[in-house]
Enzyme design. Structure first.
Site, short mmCIF file in Angstrom:
data_model
loop_
_atom_site.label_atom_id
_atom_site.label_comp_id
_atom_site.label_asym_id
_atom_site.label_seq_id
_atom_site.Cartn_x
_atom_site.Cartn_y
_atom_site.Cartn_z
N ASN A 4 31.92 -33.10 -12.05
CA ASN A 4 32.97 -32.10 -11.85
C ASN A 4 34.30 -32.68 -12.31
OD1 ASN A 4 34.80 -30.18 -10.92
ND2 ASN A 4 33.60 -29.77 -9.06
N HIS A 30 26.31 -22.73 -9.76
CA HIS A 30 26.21 -24.18 -9.91
C HIS A 30 26.05 -24.80 -8.54
CE1 HIS A 30 30.37 -22.73 -9.79
NE2 HIS A 30 30.70 -23.83 -9.15
N HIS A 45 26.52 -27.89 -6.09
CA HIS A 45 27.37 -29.06 -5.90
C HIS A 45 26.61 -30.16 -5.18
CE1 HIS A 45 31.23 -27.09 -6.92
NE2 HIS A 45 30.69 -26.00 -6.37
#
Ligand SMILES: [Zn+2]
Length: 180
Positions: free
Chosen positions: A71, A141, A143
Site C-alpha cells: 500500500n 482489495h 488488506h
C-alpha cells in the site's frame, strides 16, 4: 508518530525489516498521487498497477488472477493488499478461482510479513463499499496489516498521505524475496 521498531523486538528475524523502518529514515514527503479513480476509465489504480514493473508498482507477487502489492499509503509498515486483476467491487462477484487465490495470497502475505518483519499479529480484511470505509470502493482489495506489540503509536490517519518512496521500494524487495 511512527513505529519505533527498536522497542518492538519480536519473534522471527526482523533485523532487515527493522533497518528498513528505522525512524531516522522516516523523512516523509507529501504524497500527491493518492488514487481516487472509481473505474478503469477513471484511472483505477488497481488496474494500472499490474501494467507497471514490480518495482514501480510496488508489486510483491503476481498470481494467476490476483496480485499482492504494498500500500502506497500504509496504515503500518509493511501494509500489503491482495487485489484481483479483474475490476470488481463486490466480494459476491468473485469467481471460484479468484476466491481461492485471494485466500492463498492472503495466507502467503501473512507468512512473508511474519518471516520478514517478525510481525506478532495482523489485521486482515476488506472494506466493501464507501459506507464501510473503502478508499477505492470500485475495486475490492484485501488488506493485510502487520502489527507489533507496542505499536499503539499507530501511523496517524494524516500520515496516509505521506510516504517515502525508497523505503517502500526496499520493503517491496525484501517481501518479494521472502515470498519466494
Ligand atoms: Zn479497477
Amino acid at each position: 508518530m511512527l513505529l519505533d521498531m527498536h522497542d518492538q523486538a519480536g519473534a522471527g528475524e526482523p533485523d532487515n525489516f527493522q533497518r528498513l523502518w528505522t525512524p531516522h529514515r522516516m523523512a516523509y514527503i507529501k504524497g500527491e498521487n493518492k488514487p481516487t479513480g472509481s473505474g478503469p476509465e477513471d484511472g483505477c489504480p488497481f488496474d494500472a498497477i499490474p501494467k507497471m514493473s514490480d518495482e514501480d508498482g510496488l508489486v510483491v507477487a503476481r498470481g494467476e488472477v490476483v496480485y499482492a502489492v504494498l500500500n502506497l499509503y500504509p496504515y503500518n509498515s509493511g501494509h500489503l493488499m491482495v487485489v484481483p486483476y479483474r475490476h470488481v467491487s463486490d466480494y459476491d462477484e468473485l469467481d471460484g478461482a479468484e476466491l481461492c487465490e485471494l485466500g492463498e495470497f492472503t495466507q502467503r502475505s501473512v507468512r512473508a510479513l511474519r518471516a520478514a518483519s517478525g510481525a506478532q499479529g495482523f489485521n486482515v480484511g476488506m472494506n466493501l463499499g464507501h459506507v464501510a470505509g473503502a478508499g477505492i470502493a470500485a475495486h475490492l482489495h484485501q488488506h493485510i496489516v502487520p502489527r507489533w506489540g507496542g505499536d499503539t503509536n499507530f501511523m496517524p490517519v494524516v500520515a496516509q498521505t505521506k510516504v517515502l518512496p525508497q523505503l517502500l521500494r526496499d520493503t517491496r524487495q525484501l517481501l518479494a524475496d521472502t515470498w519466494r
